[in-house]
Design a protein around this motif. Structure first.
Motif, PDB file in Angstrom:
ATOM      1  N   ASP A 159       0.795  -1.155  -0.007  1.00  0.00           N
ATOM      2  CA  ASP A 159       0.091  -0.168   0.019  1.00  0.00           C
ATOM      3  C   ASP A 159       0.890   1.316   0.032  1.00  0.00           C
ATOM      4  OD1 ASP A 159      -2.304  -1.496  -0.068  1.00  0.00           O
ATOM      5  OD2 ASP A 159      -2.281  -1.445   2.316  1.00  0.00           O
ATOM      6  N   ILE A 160       2.125   1.113   0.314  1.00  0.00           N
ATOM      7  CA  ILE A 160       2.983   2.502   0.448  1.00  0.00           C
ATOM      8  C   ILE A 160       3.307   2.702  -1.045  1.00  0.00           C
ATOM      9  CG2 ILE A 160       5.312   3.146   1.067  1.00  0.00           C
ATOM     10  CD1 ILE A 160       5.206   1.226   3.440  1.00  0.00           C
ATOM     11  N   PRO A 161       3.128   4.050  -1.524  1.00  0.00           N
ATOM     12  CA  PRO A 161       3.604   4.596  -2.972  1.00  0.00           C
ATOM     13  C   PRO A 161       4.811   4.309  -3.278  1.00  0.00           C
ATOM     14  CG  PRO A 161       2.044   6.089  -1.578  1.00  0.00           C
ATOM     15  CD  PRO A 161       2.573   4.978  -0.619  1.00  0.00           C
ATOM     16  N   SER A 162       4.910   3.981  -4.474  1.00  0.00           N
ATOM     17  CA  SER A 162       6.471   3.698  -4.889  1.00  0.00           C
ATOM     18  C   SER A 162       7.247   4.730  -4.839  1.00  0.00           C
ATOM     19  CB  SER A 162       6.389   3.413  -6.555  1.00  0.00           C
ATOM     20  OG  SER A 162       5.818   4.211  -7.201  1.00  0.00           O
ATOM     21  N   TRP A 163       6.724   5.971  -4.988  1.00  0.00           N
ATOM     22  CA  TRP A 163       7.418   7.347  -4.864  1.00  0.00           C
ATOM     23  C   TRP A 163       7.921   7.453  -3.425  1.00  0.00           C
ATOM     24  CZ3 TRP A 163       6.367  11.299  -1.396  1.00  0.00           C
ATOM     25  CH2 TRP A 163       5.050  11.172  -0.865  1.00  0.00           C
ATOM     26  N   ILE A 164       7.404   6.898  -2.424  1.00  0.00           N
ATOM     27  CA  ILE A 164       7.936   7.047  -0.913  1.00  0.00           C
ATOM     28  C   ILE A 164       9.326   5.865  -0.820  1.00  0.00           C
ATOM     29  CG2 ILE A 164       7.430   6.375   1.326  1.00  0.00           C
ATOM     30  CD1 ILE A 164       4.688   7.800   1.036  1.00  0.00           C
ATOM     31  N   LEU A 165       8.805   5.080  -1.370  1.00  0.00           N
ATOM     32  CA  LEU A 165      10.034   3.941  -1.355  1.00  0.00           C
ATOM     33  C   LEU A 165      11.093   4.224  -2.077  1.00  0.00           C
ATOM     34  CD1 LEU A 165       7.611   0.572  -1.777  1.00  0.00           C
ATOM     35  CD2 LEU A 165       8.487   1.427   0.364  1.00  0.00           C
ATOM     36  N   SER A 166      10.986   5.042  -3.140  1.00  0.00           N
ATOM     37  CA  SER A 166      12.332   5.395  -3.740  1.00  0.00           C
ATOM     38  C   SER A 166      13.129   6.657  -3.136  1.00  0.00           C
ATOM     39  CB  SER A 166      11.619   5.981  -5.334  1.00  0.00           C
ATOM     40  OG  SER A 166      11.109   7.399  -5.092  1.00  0.00           O
ATOM     41  N   LEU A 167      12.563   6.983  -2.139  1.00  0.00           N
ATOM     42  CA  LEU A 167      13.332   8.025  -1.346  1.00  0.00           C
ATOM     43  C   LEU A 167      14.276   7.607  -0.313  1.00  0.00           C
ATOM     44  CD1 LEU A 167      10.390  10.656  -0.716  1.00  0.00           C
ATOM     45  CD2 LEU A 167      12.068  10.783  -2.516  1.00  0.00           C
ATOM     46  N   GLU A 168      15.419   8.217  -0.058  1.00  0.00           N
ATOM     47  CA  GLU A 168      16.273   7.853   0.847  1.00  0.00           C
ATOM     48  C   GLU A 168      15.622   8.091   2.242  1.00  0.00           C
ATOM     49  OE1 GLU A 168      20.170   9.455  -0.303  1.00  0.00           O
ATOM     50  OE2 GLU A 168      19.772   8.755  -2.332  1.00  0.00           O
ATOM     51  N   SER A 169      16.467   7.615   3.450  1.00  0.00           N
ATOM     52  CA  SER A 169      16.024   8.167   4.666  1.00  0.00           C
ATOM     53  C   SER A 169      15.842   9.580   5.191  1.00  0.00           C
ATOM     54  CB  SER A 169      16.523   7.141   5.578  1.00  0.00           C
ATOM     55  OG  SER A 169      18.052   7.392   5.558  1.00  0.00           O
ATOM     56  N   ASP A 199      13.180  21.632  -3.761  1.00  0.00           N
ATOM     57  CA  ASP A 199      13.082  21.692  -5.290  1.00  0.00           C
ATOM     58  C   ASP A 199      13.558  20.219  -5.552  1.00  0.00           C
ATOM     59  OD1 ASP A 199      11.823  24.107  -5.383  1.00  0.00           O
ATOM     60  OD2 ASP A 199      13.733  25.245  -5.767  1.00  0.00           O
ATOM     61  N   ARG A 200      14.698  19.830  -5.125  1.00  0.00           N
ATOM     62  CA  ARG A 200      15.322  18.515  -5.697  1.00  0.00           C
ATOM     63  C   ARG A 200      14.426  17.400  -5.180  1.00  0.00           C
ATOM     64  NH1 ARG A 200      21.637  19.879  -4.059  1.00  0.00           N
ATOM     65  NH2 ARG A 200      22.098  21.123  -6.287  1.00  0.00           N
ATOM     66  N   LEU A 201      13.884  17.524  -4.094  1.00  0.00           N
ATOM     67  CA  LEU A 201      13.134  16.353  -3.389  1.00  0.00           C
ATOM     68  C   LEU A 201      11.863  16.290  -4.542  1.00  0.00           C
ATOM     69  CD1 LEU A 201      12.383  14.277  -1.365  1.00  0.00           C
ATOM     70  CD2 LEU A 201      11.692  15.983   0.298  1.00  0.00           C
ATOM     71  N   ILE A 202      11.343  17.507  -4.671  1.00  0.00           N
ATOM     72  CA  ILE A 202      10.266  17.502  -5.470  1.00  0.00           C
ATOM     73  C   ILE A 202      10.437  16.949  -7.068  1.00  0.00           C
ATOM     74  CG2 ILE A 202       8.564  18.958  -7.012  1.00  0.00           C
ATOM     75  CD1 ILE A 202       8.901  21.010  -4.490  1.00  0.00           C
ATOM     76  N   GLN A 203      11.749  17.039  -7.550  1.00  0.00           N
ATOM     77  CA  GLN A 203      11.996  16.496  -8.889  1.00  0.00           C
ATOM     78  C   GLN A 203      12.405  15.015  -8.615  1.00  0.00           C
ATOM     79  OE1 GLN A 203      15.428  18.830  -9.595  1.00  0.00           O
ATOM     80  NE2 GLN A 203      14.487  20.231 -10.977  1.00  0.00           N
ATOM     81  N   LYS A 204      12.745  14.616  -7.271  1.00  0.00           N
ATOM     82  CA  LYS A 204      12.814  13.135  -7.157  1.00  0.00           C
ATOM     83  C   LYS A 204      11.586  12.492  -7.277  1.00  0.00           C
ATOM     84  CE  LYS A 204      17.093  12.705  -4.356  1.00  0.00           C
ATOM     85  NZ  LYS A 204      17.515  12.302  -3.258  1.00  0.00           N
ATOM     86  N   ILE A 205      10.522  13.034  -6.672  1.00  0.00           N
ATOM     87  CA  ILE A 205       9.214  12.399  -6.592  1.00  0.00           C
ATOM     88  C   ILE A 205       8.633  12.440  -8.031  1.00  0.00           C
ATOM     89  CG2 ILE A 205       7.053  12.802  -5.864  1.00  0.00           C
ATOM     90  CD1 ILE A 205       8.277  13.818  -3.123  1.00  0.00           C
ATOM     91  N   GLN A 206       8.821  13.604  -8.618  1.00  0.00           N
ATOM     92  CA  GLN A 206       8.158  13.582 -10.142  1.00  0.00           C
ATOM     93  C   GLN A 206       8.931  12.419 -11.029  1.00  0.00           C
ATOM     94  OE1 GLN A 206       9.071  17.674 -10.720  1.00  0.00           O
ATOM     95  NE2 GLN A 206       7.093  18.450 -10.370  1.00  0.00           N
TER      96      GLN A 206
END
Length: 99
Positions: free
Chosen positions: A5-15, A50-57
């Motif tokens: 149920d965890i969105p893939s964009w969350i799983l792609s982020l670092e701690s 801004d970089r975090l937004i880009q990572k999510i996009q």
């Protein structure tokens, strides 16, 4: 909540990205307060957001092509220039159309 149920964009982020999001939410989205918390300037926090937004996009666009997402991510992390990333993606798309 199941891991599925965890969105893939969350799983792609670092701690550290997730910690930044947590602090952002706890500070009601105040970049000024985040700058104080991290002991950095406001523009530094803005750049990080801004970089975090880009990572999510990029993560959201993952289905469009893993190679393109990988190249965009390199540009976001400043491992290659944005201009180089655009050239590589353009060349990749051109070659893909020929096949």
């Amino acid at each position: 909540m199941d891991n599925r149920d965890i969105p893939s964009w969350i799983l792609s982020l670092e701690s550290d990205d997730l910690e930044f999001i947590k602090k952002f939410v706890l500070n009601s989205g105040s970049l000024k307060q985040l700058a104080k918390d991290y002991e950095v300037s406001y523009p530094t926090v803005r750049i990080r957001l801004d970089r975090l937004i880009q990572k999510i996009q990029i993560s959201e666009e993952h289905n469009k092509g893993e190679l393109i997402s990988f190249i965009k991510n390199l540009a976001v992390e400043e491992r290659i220039s944005l201009e180089d990333a655009k050239l590589i993606i353009k060349k990749y798309k051109e070659e893909k159309e020929v096949k």
